[in-house]
Design a protein around this motif. Sequence first.
Motif, PDB file in Angstrom:
ATOM      1  N   THR A 181      14.187  -2.148   7.650  1.00 20.94           N
ATOM      2  CA  THR A 181      14.737  -0.938   8.257  1.00 20.94           C
ATOM      3  C   THR A 181      15.118  -1.299   9.696  1.00 20.94           C
ATOM      4  N   PRO A 182      15.792  -0.414  10.409  1.00 22.12           N
ATOM      5  CA  PRO A 182      16.126  -0.734  11.799  1.00 22.12           C
ATOM      6  C   PRO A 182      14.907  -1.003  12.681  1.00 22.12           C
ATOM      7  N   THR A 183      13.724  -0.504  12.280  1.00 21.18           N
ATOM      8  CA  THR A 183      12.531  -0.672  13.116  1.00 21.18           C
ATOM      9  C   THR A 183      11.555  -1.711  12.590  1.00 21.18           C
ATOM     10  N   ARG A 193       7.180   5.209   6.193  1.00 27.40           N
ATOM     11  CA  ARG A 193       8.568   5.383   5.763  1.00 27.40           C
ATOM     12  C   ARG A 193       9.533   4.850   6.819  1.00 27.40           C
ATOM     13  N   GLY A 194       9.231   5.062   8.078  1.00 22.61           N
ATOM     14  CA  GLY A 194      10.103   4.559   9.121  1.00 22.61           C
ATOM     15  C   GLY A 194      10.171   3.046   9.145  1.00 22.61           C
ATOM     16  N   LYS A 195       9.052   2.406   8.864  1.00 24.61           N
ATOM     17  CA  LYS A 195       9.014   0.943   8.877  1.00 24.61           C
ATOM     18  C   LYS A 195       9.576   0.339   7.594  1.00 24.61           C
ATOM     19  N   PHE A 196       9.147   0.874   6.438  1.00 22.40           N
ATOM     20  CA  PHE A 196       9.438   0.224   5.168  1.00 22.40           C
ATOM     21  C   PHE A 196      10.514   0.922   4.344  1.00 22.40           C
ATOM     22  N   GLY A 197      10.957   2.082   4.813  1.00 29.87           N
ATOM     23  CA  GLY A 197      12.014   2.781   4.099  1.00 29.87           C
ATOM     24  C   GLY A 197      11.507   3.536   2.886  1.00 29.87           C
ATOM     25  N   PRO A 198      12.422   4.104   2.095  1.00 30.55           N
ATOM     26  CA  PRO A 198      12.012   4.846   0.903  1.00 30.55           C
ATOM     27  C   PRO A 198      11.234   3.943  -0.055  1.00 30.55           C
ATOM     28  N   PRO A 199      10.240   4.473  -0.732  1.00 30.83           N
ATOM     29  CA  PRO A 199       9.437   3.641  -1.643  1.00 30.83           C
ATOM     30  C   PRO A 199      10.241   3.207  -2.861  1.00 30.83           C
ATOM     31  N   ASN A 200       9.844   2.067  -3.415  1.00 33.34           N
ATOM     32  CA  ASN A 200      10.454   1.604  -4.659  1.00 33.34           C
ATOM     33  C   ASN A 200       9.357   1.135  -5.612  1.00 33.34           C
ATOM     34  N   ALA A 201       9.758   0.679  -6.786  1.00 32.54           N
ATOM     35  CA  ALA A 201       8.798   0.382  -7.855  1.00 32.54           C
ATOM     36  C   ALA A 201       8.257  -1.040  -7.825  1.00 32.54           C
ATOM     37  N   MET A 202       8.763  -1.884  -6.950  1.00 33.84           N
ATOM     38  CA  MET A 202       8.448  -3.309  -7.055  1.00 33.84           C
ATOM     39  C   MET A 202       6.947  -3.595  -6.932  1.00 33.84           C
ATOM     40  N   HIS A 203       6.326  -3.138  -5.861  1.00 36.77           N
ATOM     41  CA  HIS A 203       4.906  -3.414  -5.682  1.00 36.77           C
ATOM     42  C   HIS A 203       4.039  -2.718  -6.732  1.00 36.77           C
ATOM     43  N   PRO A 204       4.328  -1.476  -7.114  1.00 35.67           N
ATOM     44  CA  PRO A 204       3.548  -0.890  -8.209  1.00 35.67           C
ATOM     45  C   PRO A 204       3.663  -1.662  -9.515  1.00 35.67           C
ATOM     46  N   VAL A 205       4.854  -2.155  -9.835  1.00 34.59           N
ATOM     47  CA  VAL A 205       5.018  -2.947 -11.061  1.00 34.59           C
ATOM     48  C   VAL A 205       4.186  -4.217 -10.981  1.00 34.59           C
ATOM     49  N   LEU A 237       0.837  -1.201   0.000  1.00 30.00           N
ATOM     50  CA  LEU A 237       0.000   0.000   0.000  1.00 30.00           C
ATOM     51  C   LEU A 237       0.869   1.247   0.000  1.00 30.00           C
ATOM     52  N   TRP A 238       1.897   1.258   0.841  1.00 26.86           N
ATOM     53  CA  TRP A 238       2.819   2.394   0.924  1.00 26.86           C
ATOM     54  C   TRP A 238       3.497   2.661  -0.421  1.00 26.86           C
ATOM     55  N   HIS A 239       3.940   1.615  -1.071  1.00 26.07           N
ATOM     56  CA  HIS A 239       4.644   1.791  -2.338  1.00 26.07           C
ATOM     57  C   HIS A 239       3.701   2.251  -3.452  1.00 26.07           C
TER      58      HIS A 239
END
Length: 277
Positions: free
Chosen positions: A202-204, A51-63, A20-22
């Motif tokens: 991520t660390p968290t 963002r804290g949990k999953f980090g910067p977004p990337n294209a994988m889930h949207p693709v 969902l985030w991505h």
Amino acid sequence: MPETFQPNLDGVPETLLWPLWHRAAEQKRANPVVDDPLAAKLVSEIDYDFRGKFGPPNAMHPVRAALCDQLVREYLDTAGPNPTVIALGDGLETQQWRVSDDRVRWISVDLPEAIECRRRLLPKHPQAELIACSALDPAWLDAVPRDSKPFISAAGLLMYFEERDTINLLTPIADVFRDAHVFFDTIPPAFSNRTRRGFHVTPTYRAPPMPWGLSIDDASEFVTTISGLQYRQSWTYGDAIPARTPVLAALSKIGWIRRRLAPGMVYARTTARAFAH
């Protein structure tokens, strides 16, 4: 300001927030690969440190979402007057609104806490049916007429099962439904092993173990071990929309990298005669 929803999720159910985030972040791009304003709206309404949990977004889930949308639309072009989509492990997937075809009976199958999130957060839809159970529970099969020729997606799901569980899920699908479409994704065994040892996104946030890994180059062989299931095509995330993931597209052409490190997406069809009940 409207009240936000605070999800009480952990383990595998918490991962429904990850794609969902991505998908929501993809909406900020000039040319998103998937048009999903509802995902962006949901992220704004959920009290969670994405963002804290999953980090910067990337294209994988949207693709993955874009490819599955394409396959569903192609299915609908030939499905006849009463098409059915069965989304296993549906989480907060918004595909029903992206595809937007009022003919479709849309069956979402997920664990009770995930289904509760869908009830709380997603708009009501007259063609939506929510089934609160594991995809491994045959109860959802009983909710679908045996003469259906559905599109069945298991995006972001099967890697959380053991291989024998995946086989036990796909086998009755192939037995019960004739001419069904099946879409799922895979992670390579090396990444599966990493999650078993403990993978911190991520660390968290530590991802749940993902016991089942399958090399994209072994996908056709795996599918053909299941009677009544025919392999049609597979893609790495670089193959599917190379313009969005040019680095992955280039790496996917290198044999040992593709085989050892590339996650993939698989499309299959069932051919078996339906069970007589």
